[in-house]
Design a protein around this motif. Structure first.
Motif, mmCIF file in Angstrom:
data_model
loop_
_atom_site.group_PDB
_atom_site.id
_atom_site.type_symbol
_atom_site.label_atom_id
_atom_site.label_comp_id
_atom_site.label_asym_id
_atom_site.label_seq_id
_atom_site.Cartn_x
_atom_site.Cartn_y
_atom_site.Cartn_z
ATOM 1 N N GLN A 66 -44.754 0.969 -10.580
ATOM 2 C CA GLN A 66 -43.343 0.912 -10.213
ATOM 3 C C GLN A 66 -43.181 0.939 -8.695
ATOM 4 O O GLN A 66 -42.369 0.204 -8.122
ATOM 5 N N PHE A 67 -43.974 1.772 -8.035
ATOM 6 C CA PHE A 67 -43.903 1.857 -6.578
ATOM 7 C C PHE A 67 -44.296 0.531 -5.936
ATOM 8 O O PHE A 67 -43.616 0.034 -5.028
ATOM 9 N N ILE A 86 -48.124 5.611 -1.157
ATOM 10 C CA ILE A 86 -47.616 6.553 -2.163
ATOM 11 C C ILE A 86 -48.580 7.722 -2.240
ATOM 12 O O ILE A 86 -49.803 7.543 -2.171
ATOM 13 N N LYS A 119 -36.865 8.900 5.386
ATOM 14 C CA LYS A 119 -37.034 9.763 4.209
ATOM 15 C C LYS A 119 -37.398 11.184 4.616
ATOM 16 O O LYS A 119 -36.836 12.157 4.104
ATOM 17 N N ASP A 137 -40.022 12.755 -4.458
ATOM 18 C CA ASP A 137 -39.148 11.693 -4.950
ATOM 19 C C ASP A 137 -39.135 11.554 -6.465
ATOM 20 O O ASP A 137 -38.295 10.842 -7.009
ATOM 21 N N GLY A 138 -40.066 12.208 -7.138
ATOM 22 C CA GLY A 138 -40.102 12.071 -8.583
ATOM 23 C C GLY A 138 -41.194 12.916 -9.202
ATOM 24 O O GLY A 138 -42.066 13.446 -8.508
ATOM 25 N N HIS A 155 -38.331 3.223 6.517
ATOM 26 C CA HIS A 155 -38.029 3.883 5.250
ATOM 27 C C HIS A 155 -38.729 5.235 5.174
ATOM 28 O O HIS A 155 -38.133 6.259 4.804
ATOM 29 N N ARG A 156 -40.006 5.259 5.542
ATOM 30 C CA ARG A 156 -40.785 6.498 5.497
ATOM 31 C C ARG A 156 -40.234 7.525 6.493
ATOM 32 O O ARG A 156 -40.059 8.696 6.172
ATOM 33 N N LEU A 207 -44.812 11.814 -5.198
ATOM 34 C CA LEU A 207 -44.621 12.228 -6.583
ATOM 35 C C LEU A 207 -45.500 13.436 -6.871
ATOM 36 O O LEU A 207 -46.496 13.683 -6.192
ATOM 37 N N ASP A 213 -41.550 -1.838 -6.245
ATOM 38 C CA ASP A 213 -40.412 -1.535 -5.359
ATOM 39 C C ASP A 213 -40.707 -1.861 -3.902
ATOM 40 O O ASP A 213 -39.800 -2.095 -3.112
ATOM 41 N N ASN A 240 -44.194 6.796 1.675
ATOM 42 C CA ASN A 240 -42.912 6.212 1.297
ATOM 43 C C ASN A 240 -42.390 6.809 0.003
ATOM 44 O O ASN A 240 -41.174 6.927 -0.193
ATOM 45 N N ARG A 241 -43.306 7.155 -0.877
ATOM 46 C CA ARG A 241 -42.897 7.836 -2.114
ATOM 47 C C ARG A 241 -43.884 8.956 -2.397
ATOM 48 O O ARG A 241 -45.094 8.742 -2.393
#
Length: 319
Positions: free
Chosen positions: A289-290, A193, A310, A262-263, A306-307, A215, A293, A212-213
């Motif tokens: 949260q990440f 993240i 994305k 992503d957020g 996934h990465r 923010l 998930d 992957n995420r």
């Protein structure tokens, strides 16, 4: 002492009056100031909410660069326990601009990367104002390889105006080091993240932000070039930096709409520099949260795909 930005002048005036009243009361106990201080404090809070509700991209950039904004060291101190920093790229030198190591987040082992800008003249010089040299990115690759080998999730805190553009850095392969770090992010079989906590500038940011995420804090910025640099290229005039900032889509809201991030992690009115504890708490929740998930049981190929998917999807669904 609170440092005020230009557009915060109404708040600065009100809080200045509050300080004067408190100073007066300290010298004359017979003076009652409670009612007036309460009234001025309420007005200052209202002004702050109103100002931060209507921030322009240029103003958000100033907030992102605020000297009292929490830096990487603050996040590590607050969120990471058993912190063990690692130094050196095993090739050339240690780069204090990019900090890396291992620790525990809420008891779970994690690897941590991030740029440290420094909080005063001495530390800013030590950390080169958060602008890593090639050895910084090669150190990042070393830490990512270790995290991947031992199945440890990676957290990146992004806060840099960009990679250091000095002659020595270019001679030692700055572009290649950034590319290798970006490639290693994509290859990771463990979840990662990235959180843009201040500035996310150019390849210097993306080198540890392919995650992957991804923010951003609400008042952070993320761009391929600084507004000043864009203005110098487009108009040959750095004074047009404000125009560039207002048109570059550098804010968290713009980038979320474009699918680049992503957020958004919210900041209270007044920004992260006024509300360290609240922002740390929100960041803690976002990372938790990440990790929920992307549990450790998730397959390495699945995490990698996934990465990859994305980032391949960015720009494909623009209307």
């Amino acid at each position: 002492m609170q440092s005020y930005l230009d557009f915060e002048k109404p708040v600065a005036d009100l809080e200045g009056k509050i300080a004067e009243l408190k100073s007066l009361a300290a010298t004359d106990q017979a003076v009652s100031i409670d009612e007036e201080v309460s009234r001025l404090s309420a007005r200052a809070d209202e002004a702050l909410v109103d100002i931060y509700r209507r921030l322009t991209p240029w103003q958000k950039m100033q907030v992102a660069r605020h000297p009292q904004r929490p830096h990487l060291s603050d996040y590590i101190k607050t969120l990471i326990t058993e912190w063990t920093p690692l130094a050196g790229d095993r090739k050339f030198a240690e780069d204090p601009a990019l900090q890396a190591g291992f620790g525990r987040f809420n008891g779970q082992p994690v690897a941590v990367l991030g740029q440290e800008k420094g909080s005063n003249t001495e530390t800013r010089l030590k950390h080169n104002f958060g602008m890593p040299r090639p050895e910084g990115y090669r150190k990042a690759v070393r830490i990512m390889e270790m995290a991947d080998r031992f199945d440890i999730p990676l957290i990146s805190f992004v806060d840099t105006a960009g990679a250091y553009p000095g002659i020595g850095a270019e001679e030692r392969g700055q572009a290649e080091a950034i590319a290798r770090s970006t490639e290693k992010c994509l290859e990771l079989g463990v979840p990662n993240i990235a959180i843009v906590i201040g500035e996310g500038g150019s390849g210097g940011a993306i080198a540890i932000a392919v995650a992957n995420r991804v923010l951003m804090l609400e008042n952070a910025i993320y761009a391929v070039i600084s507004p000043e640099g864009a203005a110098s290229i487009l108009w040959r005039d750095a004074a047009k930096a404000q125009d560039a900032a207002n048109n570059m889509k550098i804010t968290a809201a713009d980038l979320l709409a474009l699918g680049v991030i992503d957020g958004i992690i919210p900041e209270p009115p007044g920004g992260a520099h006024r509300h360290h504890a609240e922002v740390m708490d929100s960041t803690n929740k976002a990372i938790s949260q990440f990790l929920s998930d992307f549990p450790s049981s998730r397959g390495r190929l699945d995490v990698r795909e996934h990465r990859r998917n994305k980032f391949l999807a960015i720009g494909t669904n623009l209307s």
